[in-house]
Design a protein around this motif. Structure first.
Motif, PDB file in Angstrom:
ATOM      1  N   ILE A   1       1.073  -0.484  -0.113  1.00 36.88           N
ATOM      2  CA  ILE A   1       0.414  -0.163   0.130  1.00 36.88           C
ATOM      3  C   ILE A   1       1.184   1.594  -0.187  1.00 36.88           C
ATOM      4  O   ILE A   1       1.497   1.562   1.153  1.00 36.88           O
ATOM      5  N   ILE A   2       0.439   2.675  -0.645  1.00 36.56           N
ATOM      6  CA  ILE A   2       1.519   3.304  -0.345  1.00 36.56           C
ATOM      7  C   ILE A   2       0.344   4.831  -0.579  1.00 36.56           C
ATOM      8  O   ILE A   2      -0.460   4.685  -1.662  1.00 36.56           O
ATOM      9  N   PRO A   3      -0.037   5.487   0.135  1.00 39.10           N
ATOM     10  CA  PRO A   3      -1.363   7.098  -0.392  1.00 39.10           C
ATOM     11  C   PRO A   3      -0.553   7.495  -1.806  1.00 39.10           C
ATOM     12  O   PRO A   3       0.465   7.944  -2.075  1.00 39.10           O
ATOM     13  N   VAL A   4      -1.955   8.600  -1.965  1.00 38.46           N
ATOM     14  CA  VAL A   4      -1.659   9.461  -2.559  1.00 38.46           C
ATOM     15  C   VAL A   4      -2.590  10.161  -2.159  1.00 38.46           C
ATOM     16  O   VAL A   4      -3.012  10.599  -1.815  1.00 38.46           O
ATOM     17  N   TYR A   5      -1.397  11.814  -2.491  1.00 34.53           N
ATOM     18  CA  TYR A   5      -1.791  12.695  -1.846  1.00 34.53           C
ATOM     19  C   TYR A   5      -2.200  13.394  -3.226  1.00 34.53           C
ATOM     20  O   TYR A   5      -2.106  13.396  -4.379  1.00 34.53           O
ATOM     21  N   ASP A   6      -3.312  14.113  -2.555  1.00 36.57           N
ATOM     22  CA  ASP A   6      -3.628  15.545  -3.037  1.00 36.57           C
ATOM     23  C   ASP A   6      -3.018  16.733  -2.289  1.00 36.57           C
ATOM     24  O   ASP A   6      -3.729  17.531  -1.241  1.00 36.57           O
ATOM     25  N   GLY A   7      -2.304  17.457  -3.462  1.00 33.26           N
ATOM     26  CA  GLY A   7      -1.305  18.172  -1.961  1.00 33.26           C
ATOM     27  C   GLY A   7      -0.766  18.112  -1.154  1.00 33.26           C
ATOM     28  O   GLY A   7      -0.292  17.322  -0.956  1.00 33.26           O
ATOM     29  N   GLU A   8      -0.954  18.532   0.261  1.00 31.25           N
ATOM     30  CA  GLU A   8      -0.816  17.706   1.813  1.00 31.25           C
ATOM     31  C   GLU A   8      -1.635  17.259   2.335  1.00 31.25           C
ATOM     32  O   GLU A   8      -1.687  16.477   3.404  1.00 31.25           O
ATOM     33  N   GLU A   9      -2.222  16.526   1.436  1.00 30.80           N
ATOM     34  CA  GLU A   9      -4.309  15.728   2.021  1.00 30.80           C
ATOM     35  C   GLU A   9      -3.750  14.495   1.671  1.00 30.80           C
ATOM     36  O   GLU A   9      -3.869  14.134   0.187  1.00 30.80           O
ATOM     37  N   ILE A  10      -4.581  13.374   2.183  1.00 38.43           N
ATOM     38  CA  ILE A  10      -4.774  12.111   1.371  1.00 38.43           C
ATOM     39  C   ILE A  10      -5.310  12.124   0.944  1.00 38.43           C
ATOM     40  O   ILE A  10      -6.304  12.404   1.308  1.00 38.43           O
ATOM     41  N   PHE A  11      -5.456  11.464  -0.657  1.00 42.82           N
ATOM     42  CA  PHE A  11      -6.639  10.837  -1.840  1.00 42.82           C
ATOM     43  C   PHE A  11      -7.247  10.282  -1.559  1.00 42.82           C
ATOM     44  O   PHE A  11      -8.280   9.106  -1.404  1.00 42.82           O
ATOM     45  N   GLY A  12      -6.195   9.073  -1.270  1.00 37.51           N
ATOM     46  CA  GLY A  12      -6.374   7.754  -1.468  1.00 37.51           C
ATOM     47  C   GLY A  12      -6.037   6.927  -1.024  1.00 37.51           C
ATOM     48  O   GLY A  12      -4.107   7.749  -0.872  1.00 37.51           O
TER      49      GLY A  12
END
Length: 778
Positions: free
Chosen positions: A204-215
């Motif tokens: 699992i790897i996080p996907v960030y939108d800027g500084e927030e996790i998107f998914g």
């Protein structure tokens, strides 16, 4: 006179009896002592050897495990960086339209689905690849399922919410670029455990939108499939358990080639429950030896821990290899049986040999006396030659002997001069020492080789010419040989090291023979400087190893960029089909066709290099069983081509690697079906012929055949006789066949009548020859 001859014959017979009895007694005592000593230490030696084998096999699991987990991490990182990931984020925030290029949310999802599909097509162990969002209770945005026989794109209404899953909650704390592996557990669908059970590990790897996790990007890999691939890569001689920290385990028995998975809730119903629990609780992560009782039997167990997530030391695998004590005991009993037969055989041979030698050695004594009596010259005065008894006969014989002795001494002096000239001018060095190690002779070749003159060496100890540790061990070896008669180098050629006068150490080829003169023991050695030969051999071995390693690594690493070229070319064709003219579309088809052919060539090259890089064990198999396995793999091709396969009823047992033999037959049969005339249905005939030392297999077809001038070229790598547009393939199949046959110790060739089919022959040495080849390679 007749009485004298009768007395002589009586003494003769008496001496034969004494020699025979003495030799028999000495041989019996020596053989019995050696047998007792050997059998006594056999158990300990066998145990040590088997533990070393188990330890090596356990350690052999670690590199492929590290590689597979590294590959899993690399793939999830790659997917997180693909354009559709951020495209979906942008479109989701802008009412379904990407403000950057105008693509819709659905278009970005389809592109990501194509990329996920390409990854799963290349990795059979990946059962799910998902893009899961934070919003909507962790609902999946894109999901591709791999069922083995087909790959499914999950429709929108079937996507699930995953916010309640433990791995989802744990992933919320991940930083940018951080990857973690979930605990190994059963896959859940819609909140329920999937049946039949599917144990998975998630990357699992996080996907960030800027500084927030998107998914998150999540790859679900089949735990059982990953471990099965690793087990099948190993050369194993004992049972294998691969246990995770939760208590699940994979069990493999090489004797029946069965790989079974047991989930933690089922272990209590198996005989291995106590063993699995004790291994999980063990604080020693690399136990060299452990005795356990499993199913009423005693086993040697070698286990090693492997931590697959550095950030979570509690997540680990235990690789445990078992070998039954019954195997060791059977080996000891077999060796004892052989030792008993060896004693009987040696005693019989000693009696026969002593009888023969006694007669052979004593008979010339009588003939020698008779020959001396018959001599007419060389009389010596004042000897009692006229006495008519044994003393007179001896005196007369002595007179004749002295005359001959003088002549012999003269001839000996001439021969010695000639021999010395030969020794001094020989290319190889020749050294003679006595039983104390003192140098007695030293020729000119030795002077050039070691840098010492004969005057500097003769009379000195031979250790002068030896580096450490040979120098320190030499006296002990001589004393041991004098006391026990055990030889380590005498009568056997061996590579050793020499020491030049200037201190340089260099390799030597040494052969030593023993000579006894006047009751003293001498040792004569022939030495040859093999510095250049050793350098050449080392360079050749290094070049061959680097070449095989390069082919393996290059072909393996080429697959990923090729998959990328193929995937993005397909995307380009799908997304911009309306914008491209016919020429551009044709160019795209050329690229896609070339990529596909290159992927096939790289895959075949990887298979080819693995044959030399890996070494699966040979065993005695039924050849017909593994030919039928090859036919099962070709079932669809045989059915679609309406091919007829003719296989004899009786086929021999052979000593080969079973999987390589099956692949060899699959390649040859598949070629016969592929290269077929349009107007004829394929007919493949398999036959086997027995020769004195080998089996000759043949695979004949009724296809297009080949011209005779090409028969020697078809085994060259990537050599094709037909265009790719006519017959698909890479031109490496027969090269792989040739390499497999050569690994068996055999040879392969072809015969053909152009336009009327071809017959491929290959040989397999019989069991005894195969074993000798294994020992030679080993």
């Amino acid at each position: 006179m007749q009485k004298a001859h009768a007395l002589t014959r009586g003494i003769f017979c008496s001496m034969i009896s004494q020699i025979t009895a003495l030799v028999t007694l000495v041989v019996f005592v020596c053989v019995l002592s050696m047998s007792i000593f050997y059998v006594k230490d056999l158990s300990a030696i066998s145990k040590e050897i088997q533990m070393q084998e188990l330890q090596a096999q356990a350690n052999g699991f670690i590199p492929p495990l590290r590689y597979l987990f590294s590959d899993l991490e690399k793939d999830v990182r790659f997917l997180a960086k693909t354009p559709p990931i951020q495209g979906i984020i942008r479109a989701s925030k802008n009412k379904g339209i990407d403000p950057l290029d105008g693509s819709t949310l659905e278009q970005w999802k389809k592109r990501l689905q194509a990329i996920f599909r390409s990854v799963e097509e290349g990795k059979s162990s990946y059962v799910q690849v998902r893009y899961v969002g934070i919003a909507n209770n962790g609902k999946e945005l894109v999901r591709i399922n791999n069922y083995g026989s087909y790959i499914e794109t999950v429709p929108e209404d079937k996507l699930q919410e995953k916010a309640g899953e433990p791995y989802f909650q744990e992933a919320l704390s991940l930083a940018k670029g951080e990857v973690f592996f979930s605990p190994i557990n059963l896959n859940r669908e819609n909140g329920k455990v999937q049946k039949p059970y599917l144990p998975v590990i998630r990357s699992i790897i996080p996907v960030y939108d800027g500084e927030e996790i998107f998914g998150f990007i999540i790859i679900n890999a089949s735990y059982a499939s990953i471990l099965k691939e690793i087990i099948e890569m190993q050369d194993l001689s004992g049972n294998v358990f691969i246990i995770n920290d939760g208590g699940d385990y994979i069990y493999y028995d090489p004797s029946i080639e069965k790989i079974a998975f047991e989930y933690r809730t089922h272990i209590e119903r198996t005989p291995y429950f106590n063993m699995v629990q004790s291994l999980i609780q063990s604080h020693n992560h690399n136990e060299h030896e452990l005795k356990k009782i499993v199913g009423g039997k005693e086993y040697f167990i070698q286990h090693i821990h492997f931590n697959y997530d550095d950030a979570h030391p509690e997540r680990f695998l235990i690789i445990a290899l078992l070998r039954s004590l019954d195997t060791l005991n059977e080996h000891v009993k077999e060796t004892q049986h052989k030792a008993n037969w060896l004693i009987i055989s040696l005693l019989s041979a000693a009696i026969a040999l002593s009888l023969f030698c006694s007669r052979f050695l004593l008979k010339p004594l009588i003939e020698f006396i008779a020959a001396i009596k018959a001599s007419k010259g060389g009389e010596i005065q004042n000897l009692p030659t006229r006495i008519k008894n044994e003393i007179g006969e001896l005196a007369e014989a002595y007179s004749s002997m002295m005359q001959r002795l003088n002549e012999a001494r003269q001839a000996e002096g001439e021969a010695h001069s000639k021999l010395q000239a030969i020794v001094d001018n020989t290319v190889d060095g020749m050294i003679t020492i006595d039983e104390n190690g003192t140098v007695q002779s030293y020729n000119k070749a030795c002077e050039e080789m070691f840098g010492y003159s004969a005057k500097e060496v003769i009379g000195k100890n031979i250790k002068l010419l030896m580096p450490m540790p040979y120098q320190a061990e030499h006296d002990g070896y001589l004393n041991n040989y004098k006391n026990t008669g055990k030889r380590k180098i005498i009568g056997i050629g061996r590579e050793v090291q020499g020491l030049r006068k200037g201190g340089e150490i260099f390799p030597l080829d040494l052969s030593v023979s023993e000579v006894k003169l006047d009751g003293r023991r001498y040792f004569s050695g022939i030495v040859r400087d093999i510095t250049q030969r050793q350098l050449t051999q080392n360079e050749l071995m290094r070049s061959n190893e680097e070449l095989e390693r390069f082919a393996y690594i290059a072909s393996h690493d080429l697959q990923e960029p090729l998959r990328m070229v193929s995937s993005f070319t397909k995307l380009l064709d799908e997304e911009y089909e309306a914008s491209l003219d016919d020429t551009a579309k044709e160019y795209l088809r050329f690229i896609m066709d070339a990529s596909a052919r290159m992927q096939m060539m790289v895959a075949d090259l990887l298979s080819y290099s693995r044959i030399g890089y890996e070494g699966p064990a040979a065993e005695r198999i039924e050849s017909k069983k593994y030919i039928e396995l090859a036919l099962e793999n070709l079932q669809e091709v045989i059915k679609s081509s309406k091919a007829q396969i003719i296989l004899p009823e009786d086929m021999p047992e052979i000593h080969v690697s079973p999987m390589r033999f099956s692949r060899l037959m699959q390649n040859l049969i598949g070629n016969g079906i592929k290269y077929q005339r349009l107007e004829a249905e394929p007919e493949i005939t398999i036959e086997v012929l027995e020769r004195e030392n080998e089996w000759v297999f043949s695979v004949a077809d009724n296809g297009i055949g080949m011209k005779n001038e090409y028969l020697d070229q078809i085994f060259i790598i990537f050599k094709r006789l037909n265009a790719v547009s006519e017959y698909q393939g890479t031109g490496i199949g027969l090269t792989i066949c040739k390499r497999i046959v050569e690994s068996f110790g055999g040879k392969i060739w072809a015969e053909s009548i152009y336009g009327h089919g071809a017959t491929f022959y290959f040989t397999v040495p019989k069991h005894e020859l195969s074993e000798r080849l294994e020992e030679k390679n080993g």
